[in-house]
Design an enzyme around this catalytic site. Sequence first.
Site, PDB file in Angstrom:
ATOM      1  N   ARG A  77       0.826  -1.203   0.000  1.00  0.00           N
ATOM      2  CA  ARG A  77       0.000   0.000   0.000  1.00  0.00           C
ATOM      3  C   ARG A  77       0.864   1.258   0.000  1.00  0.00           C
ATOM      4  NH1 ARG A  77      -3.627  -1.184   3.756  1.00  0.00           N
ATOM      5  NH2 ARG A  77      -5.203  -1.787   2.231  1.00  0.00           N
ATOM      6  N   ALA A  78       2.008   1.215   0.681  1.00  0.00           N
ATOM      7  CA  ALA A  78       2.872   2.394   0.739  1.00  0.00           C
ATOM      8  C   ALA A  78       3.358   2.786  -0.655  1.00  0.00           C
ATOM      9  CB  ALA A  78       4.059   2.121   1.660  1.00  0.00           C
TER      10      ALA A  78
END
Length: 709
Positions: free
Chosen positions: A275-276
């Site tokens: 997700r980062a």
Amino acid sequence: MSTPYPFTAVVGQTDLRLALLLNAVSPAVGGVLVRGEKGTAKSTAVRALSALLPQVEVVPGCRFSCAPVAPDPDCPDGPHGDGPGGARPARMVELPVGASEDRLVGALDIERALAEGVKAFEPGLLADAHRGILYVDEVNLLHDHLVDVLLDAAAMGASYVEREGVSVRHAARFLLVGTMNPEEGELRPQLLDRFGLTVEVAASREPAQRVEVVRRRLAYEDDPAGFAARWSGDESEVRARVVAARALLPQVRLGDNALLQIAATCAAFEVDGMRADIVMARTATALAAWAGRTTVLKEDVRQAALLALPHRRRRNPFDAPGLDEDKLDEILDRFPDEEPQDEPDPEPDPGTDPEPDPDGGPENPQGPDDGGGPDGGGGVPPQGGGPQDAQPPAEPAEAPAEAPEGAPQSPAQDAGGPEQAAVRAGEPFRTKMLSVPGLGEGAAGRRSRARTAHGRTTGAQRPRGQLTKLHLAATVHAAAPHQKARGRAGRGLVIRKDDLRQATREGREGNLVLFVVDASGSMAARQRMSAVKGAVLSLLLDAYQRRDKVGLVTFRGAAAELALPPTSSVDAAAARLEKLPTGGRTPLGSGLLKAREVLRIERLRDPSRRPLLVVVTDGRATSAGAVGGDPRELTARSARLLAAEGVTSVVVDCESGPVRLGLAGALAADLGGPAVTLDGLRADSLAGLVKDVRTAVTTPATHTTRRAA
């Protein structure tokens, strides 16, 4: 309706304003979490953002804000025709910390559903926030069951209501913005990761900046409409720039070098999951569009990392968020920027401070506009550094420790031995489960059994106040005998208000875990004290995961002190524990009396939250402190007082060596609870600690035996 404070009138807070504007440009970034001390314009800036968002095209009359060009096929108000749409301002919906689940997801009209068989659904806050902003002030204090609903909606972009055989689904895509004060506790890791960006804010220490904050705030309070009018030009410019950046966003090119920079940065900082990387890519693209460019540059990736990664690098709640900026620059320098295409000259960035205006702007500011906010002000430390960069380095373990306020100035004079420097805690470990016996009714948590709004259904009762959880079978059973007398003729049941039954449910509650830690000379051996602190740190981690409040009482020399009043901030307790010095005599009885006083006051503040007392000591008592008398008798009397008041207690026995006196066991007998060794506290230890405290409560005969021993 009151006039909101203008977004462009917020003094300083550059990173906060930029993060909010990037989400306005690209809602796919995923929202903002604003962390900082009270009075730093967090809430004011967030509430002002909605005025800068473009209007939303909606289907007239749709309660779920469907877009005319692509209405939701499953909309409860659908199907929608092909008529013209209407426009309305983007909404900012606030979710109160104490809201019910029905208020968040919506409520069903139970009487109509039973009597008429219709899905009479009243939309909740998630429906109101669709295509707008959902703002949660003090998001770290939000109840777990509401957090679970938010996580589901944020992940799926829809809200599902499944109750009593009635199913409703509607779209719920919103910009999630939360503000919090870290002193009041941390967020669950799952919810923390759902925020795209995070910003740390702090109050400015520059007098000129603080003066400007006060000047603007007072001017706003004296004449809100006039103050807003003076900033209307700046507001219009930023609003137009948001619209232009949104239009440019699809044309922004994220090149291979930029993608390599993003991937290498996330890998080097060891963030969990992917997700980062995705959030960084979206943020860098939004930054380029905001600057009026169609190519993502290294500076965009760097700023995206400073906003998107700090909160994703935390491994436990005691780690401060932040990035090593030197390491970040070293990573990015490995990948040169691609050749930029011809770009138009970018406009000035309202998210950053412009060149000083000779006239000082609408309010004629006397100082630079780089710190503060309308309700307390404050400049922002470098975004990537986090709190650890703004604080002096930690003292070495051998450095002399300053005595806590209120403690004896010279423990050596009173008490048998000099004060020793604070010792670092040992490595934390997973602890065994400790719980309070019986069935409570406290705040939702994960420790002890309790009657809660969520959990397994255990029975039914008449509702006290508003009906929240219908017990369908019990309601039908109550109404069935009266159908003939009520003249039932159709298929539906004739339901009266007196027939409704509330489901009673059993779940888990959070407790007040009060630690009473022996910091006397008998505990001062470095290896031993390190193990003790490691055990307490492990229990603190367990308390964080189980949503408990914690407090810390320490005793040494001639007195006990409340090192940390009961709080939800477990990391604050860990910080106090880390700095705890040792030395002097052992006023164990004074420590228990101090704990009794703390619990008495907390019982008045929050009577439904049950306490769990954890006493960490070797059981020695060599000082009666200011009370006087025999130290051992005072200790026994204090322990019996706590037991008589029904306080659930556990003694962590820190005694070591081949010869043991068993004093901690005798103390546990007086407290009416178990004693467990440091090794027995481990969840994977073969030494048994009973799972529930009540099964280890000793009998009177055992008391006699231990006391005699």
